[in-house]
Design a protein around this motif. Structure first.
Motif, short mmCIF file in Angstrom:
data_model
loop_
_atom_site.label_atom_id
_atom_site.label_comp_id
_atom_site.label_asym_id
_atom_site.label_seq_id
_atom_site.Cartn_x
_atom_site.Cartn_y
_atom_site.Cartn_z
N LEU A 122 -20.36 -45.15 60.98
CA LEU A 122 -20.29 -46.35 60.18
C LEU A 122 -19.74 -47.52 61.00
O LEU A 122 -20.24 -48.64 60.93
N HIS A 123 -18.73 -47.25 61.80
CA HIS A 123 -18.14 -48.28 62.67
C HIS A 123 -19.18 -48.79 63.67
O HIS A 123 -19.30 -50.00 63.89
N ALA A 154 -22.46 -48.71 63.34
CA ALA A 154 -23.48 -49.47 62.60
C ALA A 154 -22.96 -50.85 62.24
O ALA A 154 -23.68 -51.85 62.38
N ALA A 155 -21.71 -50.95 61.80
CA ALA A 155 -21.14 -52.25 61.46
C ALA A 155 -21.01 -53.13 62.69
O ALA A 155 -21.29 -54.33 62.65
N LYS A 156 -20.59 -52.55 63.80
CA LYS A 156 -20.46 -53.33 65.04
C LYS A 156 -21.82 -53.82 65.51
O LYS A 156 -21.96 -54.98 65.93
N THR A 157 -22.85 -53.00 65.39
CA THR A 157 -24.20 -53.41 65.77
C THR A 157 -24.68 -54.56 64.89
O THR A 157 -25.24 -55.55 65.38
N ALA A 158 -24.45 -54.46 63.60
CA ALA A 158 -24.85 -55.53 62.68
C ALA A 158 -24.10 -56.82 62.99
O ALA A 158 -24.69 -57.91 63.00
N ALA A 159 -22.81 -56.72 63.28
CA ALA A 159 -22.02 -57.91 63.60
C ALA A 159 -22.50 -58.55 64.91
O ALA A 159 -22.61 -59.77 65.02
N ALA A 172 -28.01 -55.68 53.43
CA ALA A 172 -27.07 -54.59 53.19
C ALA A 172 -27.49 -53.39 54.03
O ALA A 172 -28.62 -53.30 54.48
N ARG A 173 -26.57 -52.50 54.23
CA ARG A 173 -26.86 -51.26 54.96
C ARG A 173 -26.54 -50.09 54.03
O ARG A 173 -25.59 -50.15 53.25
N VAL A 220 -28.56 -44.68 59.02
CA VAL A 220 -28.26 -46.00 58.49
C VAL A 220 -29.60 -46.70 58.24
O VAL A 220 -30.43 -46.81 59.12
N ASP A 241 -31.53 -50.25 56.66
CA ASP A 241 -31.37 -51.65 56.25
C ASP A 241 -32.04 -51.84 54.91
O ASP A 241 -33.19 -51.47 54.72
#
Length: 156
Positions: free
Chosen positions: A15-16, A18-23, A135-136, A149, A151
């Protein structure tokens, strides 16, 4: 219990990531938009400076300054206030010159083109649908061994 902690840690790590990639993707897009906007503003500024220093525009500015100075001088000397007929005669005299008329036509065309392009850009940007993921969603198999994950894009 340790196995549960281990699996939870793996899922949190995924999850971390995936969130870092999105950011990072969002940051890259924002930097691209900023750079494009900066270059566009720089080009507009250069075009404006080129037009502002064009010989016809410089001559027009000089004529307006002279006309204004002469009018102020007449008012200081006690001339009667400008009547509509006198103002009309002054404007006719000013617009008789071909260079001044050409300068005014160039100016009005510039204003019209600027307004039209501003409206076109505004309408285009205003009508653009939001792009990219909104959203993911995290999926895992029943045995909790794989995490995916996805999208999720909002549908209108």
């Amino acid at each position: 219990m340790d196995d549960l902690k281990f699996k939870a840690g793996e899922k949190l790590e995924a999850l971390h990531v995936a969130a870092k990639t999105a950011a990072d993707n969002g940051k890259t897009k924002a930097e691209d938009i900023y750079q494009h906007t900066y270059e566009t503003i720089r080009k507009i500024r250069e075009a404006f400076n080129e037009i502002w220093h064009h010989e016809l525009i410089v001559e027009s500015r000089r004529r307006v300054a002279n006309f204004t100075a002469e009018t102020v001088q007449r008012i200081r000397e006690g001339a009667p206030p400008l009547s509509p007929a006198l103002l009309y005669n002054e404007l006719v005299t000013l617009f008789k010159d071909r260079v001044w008329r050409r300068s005014m036509v160039i100016f009005m065309c510039g204003v019209a083109c600027g307004c039209a392009s501003g409206m076109a850009v505004g309408l285009r940007v205003g009508a653009r649908a939001p792009q990219g993921p909104h959203a993911r969603q995290l999926h895992s198999h029943t045995d909790q061994s794989v995490i995916m994950v996805d999208d999720a894009v909002a549908s209108g």
